[in-house]
Structures are given as structure tokens and as C-alpha cells.
Design a protein around this motif. Structure first.
Motif, PDB file in Angstrom:
ATOM      1  N   ILE A 174       0.834  -1.208   0.000  1.00 23.23           N
ATOM      2  CA  ILE A 174       0.000   0.000   0.000  1.00 23.23           C
ATOM      3  C   ILE A 174       0.867   1.255   0.000  1.00 23.23           C
ATOM      4  CG2 ILE A 174      -1.687   1.316   1.326  1.00 23.23           C
ATOM      5  CD1 ILE A 174      -2.799  -1.356   2.344  1.00 23.23           C
ATOM      6  N   GLY A 175       1.932   1.236   0.796  1.00 26.87           N
ATOM      7  CA  GLY A 175       2.829   2.388   0.848  1.00 26.87           C
ATOM      8  C   GLY A 175       3.498   2.660  -0.487  1.00 26.87           C
ATOM      9  N   THR A 176       3.930   1.599  -1.177  1.00 29.76           N
ATOM     10  CA  THR A 176       4.583   1.768  -2.473  1.00 29.76           C
ATOM     11  C   THR A 176       3.619   2.362  -3.493  1.00 29.76           C
ATOM     12  OG1 THR A 176       6.024  -0.131  -2.036  1.00 29.76           O
ATOM     13  CG2 THR A 176       5.805   0.577  -4.327  1.00 29.76           C
ATOM     14  N   LEU A 249      15.079   8.882   4.398  1.00 28.97           N
ATOM     15  CA  LEU A 249      15.906   9.469   3.342  1.00 28.97           C
ATOM     16  C   LEU A 249      15.862   8.609   2.086  1.00 28.97           C
ATOM     17  CD1 LEU A 249      18.074  11.418   2.233  1.00 28.97           C
ATOM     18  CD2 LEU A 249      19.796   9.947   3.309  1.00 28.97           C
ATOM     19  N   ALA A 250      15.996   7.285   2.242  1.00 37.59           N
ATOM     20  CA  ALA A 250      16.016   6.390   1.086  1.00 37.59           C
ATOM     21  C   ALA A 250      14.683   6.414   0.341  1.00 37.59           C
ATOM     22  CB  ALA A 250      16.347   4.969   1.536  1.00 37.59           C
ATOM     23  N   ILE A 251      13.577   6.455   1.077  1.00 37.66           N
ATOM     24  CA  ILE A 251      12.260   6.524   0.427  1.00 37.66           C
ATOM     25  C   ILE A 251      12.123   7.830  -0.344  1.00 37.66           C
ATOM     26  CG2 ILE A 251       9.775   6.686   0.868  1.00 37.66           C
ATOM     27  CD1 ILE A 251      10.224   4.751   3.223  1.00 37.66           C
ATOM     28  N   ILE A 296      10.601   0.686   1.919  1.00 35.84           N
ATOM     29  CA  ILE A 296       9.400   0.854   2.738  1.00 35.84           C
ATOM     30  C   ILE A 296       9.208  -0.327   3.679  1.00 35.84           C
ATOM     31  CG2 ILE A 296       6.870   0.916   2.662  1.00 35.84           C
ATOM     32  CD1 ILE A 296       7.056   2.680   0.214  1.00 35.84           C
ATOM     33  N   ILE A 297       9.343  -1.556   3.173  1.00 33.33           N
ATOM     34  CA  ILE A 297       9.125  -2.708   4.045  1.00 33.33           C
ATOM     35  C   ILE A 297      10.219  -2.806   5.108  1.00 33.33           C
ATOM     36  CG2 ILE A 297      10.390  -4.426   2.653  1.00 33.33           C
ATOM     37  CD1 ILE A 297       8.109  -6.397   3.294  1.00 33.33           C
ATOM     38  N   ARG A 298      11.434  -2.383   4.780  1.00 31.43           N
ATOM     39  CA  ARG A 298      12.507  -2.401   5.781  1.00 31.43           C
ATOM     40  C   ARG A 298      12.240  -1.353   6.863  1.00 31.43           C
ATOM     41  NH1 ARG A 298      18.203  -2.762   3.367  1.00 31.43           N
ATOM     42  NH2 ARG A 298      17.498  -0.904   2.264  1.00 31.43           N
ATOM     43  N   LEU A 299      11.792  -0.171   6.472  1.00 29.51           N
ATOM     44  CA  LEU A 299      11.472   0.865   7.457  1.00 29.51           C
ATOM     45  C   LEU A 299      10.337   0.399   8.372  1.00 29.51           C
ATOM     46  CD1 LEU A 299      11.715   3.719   8.620  1.00 29.51           C
ATOM     47  CD2 LEU A 299      10.179   4.508   6.810  1.00 29.51           C
TER      48      LEU A 299
END
Length: 307
Positions: A174-176, A249-251, A296-299
Motif C-alpha cells: 500500500i505504501g509503495t 531518506l532512502a524513500i 518501505i518494508i525495511r522501514l
């Protein structure tokens, strides 16, 4: 062209395809210098200009043929073999469908097999990413193979993290989709553009992030840090794991990479790039979306692990 962004779009092949060809001095001249439709009164070997050739052709056509020709709609990019937005959308959807099918495999097979397939997908996807990036001509088969291998990797990663923190897989999907949708809307509205200053910041930040990721990976492999996410969860700032700040930052970098991807695609369509480069565009978008999903999944996993 948004130089400094996705290396797939910055390769000389795609970049060269988006450069409009120079306009000839005589747009009606035969570019190959061949003899055709020699006009009466002209010397042998003299090429007829465009208007004279057109007049001679009309004389040999019936009224019905002329009327039918005039009633036909003007040829669009798709009719002339040029890249269109529809081409990019359809090929990107194909890549994502193959990716989802690959992910489904590792999500539903036995755990031991899923782990092996995840490793195969990660290594194979990395190799094919390099091959497709530097290949002179886009190969649909290799691009779809990359999507399938990345699907194996993402499915295995999702299975592992979702087993540790139930629900993060669906939240990451969903976030992606949310980040992609918002980024596309902002780009289409013109509110966010790949300006030179933002591109310079993106390059500096990306290099810094890549250096951190390599150091973190080496320290995890050598056992220098024992935390599941390495340095990301080994250090805290004001009680918040370092990985949270790095993840945000990465996102942001992945989202801005999407902006530069959209810019490159827009310029490719505007310049009339050959239709085959829609596969390159689809490949570039798939690579960025894979990066975005992983971050996203790592965060989410780091945030859940800090509860």
C-alpha cells in the motif's frame, strides 16, 4: 534529460533515442539521393522535389482515392512506430504482473525452497539488471526475466519480514502504491520537477546512502554487528533507531528517482523515440519501484521491531 538519475534512462542508447534528429535544409528532398519520379524536362539523375513528386502522384489517382486519403486521420506516434505513454504503461504493467507472479512462488512454496529462490532471485536480478542497463537494444525477454527474478526476491523478503512482523507486507504494498500515485500526481501537476539543484542533491545523497549501505552490509557479513538490520538498529538518535532516519531518506530518494524517470519518459515521447524503448522505460520504472518497496518494508520492520 534528467542526467544524474536512473542510470537506465541515462544510458547513451535511451538518451540518444530521445534526441530529436537535425532538420534537413530541404525537408522535401530525398535523404538517400535516389532517383524517383523523374519530372518531365529534368535531366536524368535529377531528383524531383517534394511538391513536384506529390503533384505527379495526384495525377495518377482517382477522385475516390484522393477523397479517401484526405478523410483519413493524421498518423499518430503509434502509427509511425514511436514510443507512446500507452506503450510504457502496458509494458510496465506486464513487468509488474510477472513480478507479482514471481513473488507468489516464494510466498507459497516450502520455507527452505523459498529461501533458496529468494537468494537466486536477488543474485539473478542483480545480474540481469546490469545486463539490461548496458545492453545496446532493449530485450523484452530479459526485462521480463528480470521482473520475474526480482519477484522471487521480493516474495521471499516479504515472507521473512511478514513472519517476524505480521502485516508489514501488505502495508509495504500500500505504501509503495501510495508513494507512486502521489509522485505521479505531483509530476503531472508540475509542482515537482527535476531541477538541476535537486538533481545535484539527489546525486550527493544517493552516493552517501550507497556508501553507508555497503559498509553496513560488510559489517553484517563479517559479524561486526549482530543486529538484524546492522547499523540501522545498532545506533539510536534521541531514542529513535538510525535506520528510521536512513529509511525516510532512502524513500525520499526513490520517490525523487520516480520524478526523474517520469521526466525521461516524457522527453522520450516528445522526441519521438522508437517504440522499442518503451521496454527500457518500463524496465527503469520497475527497478525504481523495487527499490522503493524494499526501503518501505525495511522501514516498517524497523519501526515494528522498536515497539
Amino acid at each position: 534529460m534528467a542526467l544524474g538519475g536512473n542510470p537506465i534512462f541515462n544510458g547513451k542508447n535511451f538518451r540518444g533515442a530521445t534526441q530529436a534528429p537535425p532538420v534537413p535544409q530541404n525537408p522535401y528532398a530525398n535523404p538517400y539521393g535516389q532517383q524517383f519520379n523523374q519530372a518531365p524536362g529534368r535531366e536524368p539523375g535529377q531528383v524531383m522535389d517534394g511538391q513536384a513528386a506529390w503533384a505527379a502522384q495526384q495525377q495518377n489517382m482517382t477522385h475516390e482515392q484522393l477523397q479517401q486519403m484526405y478523410n483519413q486521420p493524421a498518423a499518430g506516434p503509434a502509427d509511425t512506430g514511436r514510443m507512446t505513454y500507452d506503450d510504457v504503461i502496458m509494458k510496465t504493467v506486464m513487468c509488474l504482473v510477472v513480478l507479482v507472479l514471481g513473488a507468489a512462488v516464494t510466498l507459497f512454496v516450502a520455507p527452505a525452497l523459498a529461501t533458496m529462490l529468494m537468494i537466486v532471485g536477488a543474485l539473478g536480478g542483480f545480474v540481469l539488471a546490469l545486463v539490461n542497463t548496458f545492453k545496446k537494444q532493449p530485450s523484452p525477454a530479459l526485462i521480463l526475466a528480470y521482473a520475474g527474478l526480482e519477484g522471487l526476491f521480493l516474495g521471499g523478503l516479504t515472507r521473512v519480514l511478514d513472519g517476524m512482523f505480521p502485516g508489514v507486507g501488505l502495508q509495504a504494498v500500500i505504501g509503495t502504491l501510495a508513494v507512486f500515485g502521489v509522485t505521479l500526481l505531483l509530476f503531472k501537476s508540475g509542482k515537482v520537477r527535476a531541477t538541476p539543484k535537486l538533481i545535484r542533491f539527489f546525486m550527493i545523497a544517493t552516493i552517501g546512502y550507497a556508501v553507508f549501505a555497503v559498509i553496513n552490509l560488510v559489517m553484517m557479513w563479517t559479524g561486526a554487528v549482530q543486529e538484524p538490520f546492522g547499523l540501522r538498529t545498532s545506533f539510536e538518535i534521541a531514542g529513535i533507531p538510525l535506520g528510521v532516519f536512513i529509511g525516510i531518506l532512502a524513500i525520499g530518494l526513490a520517490a525523487f528517482s520516480l520524478i526523474m524517470d517520469f521526466t525521461s519518459i516524457e522527453e522520450g515521447v516528445r522526441a519521438g523515440a522508437p517504440e522499442r524503448y518503451s521496454w527500457t522505460a518500463a524496465f527503469g520504472l520497475t527497478v525504481t519501484l523495487v527499490w522503493l518497496y524494499v526501503e518501505i518494508i525495511r522501514l516498517l520492520a524497523i519501526l515494528r521491531g522498536d515497539d
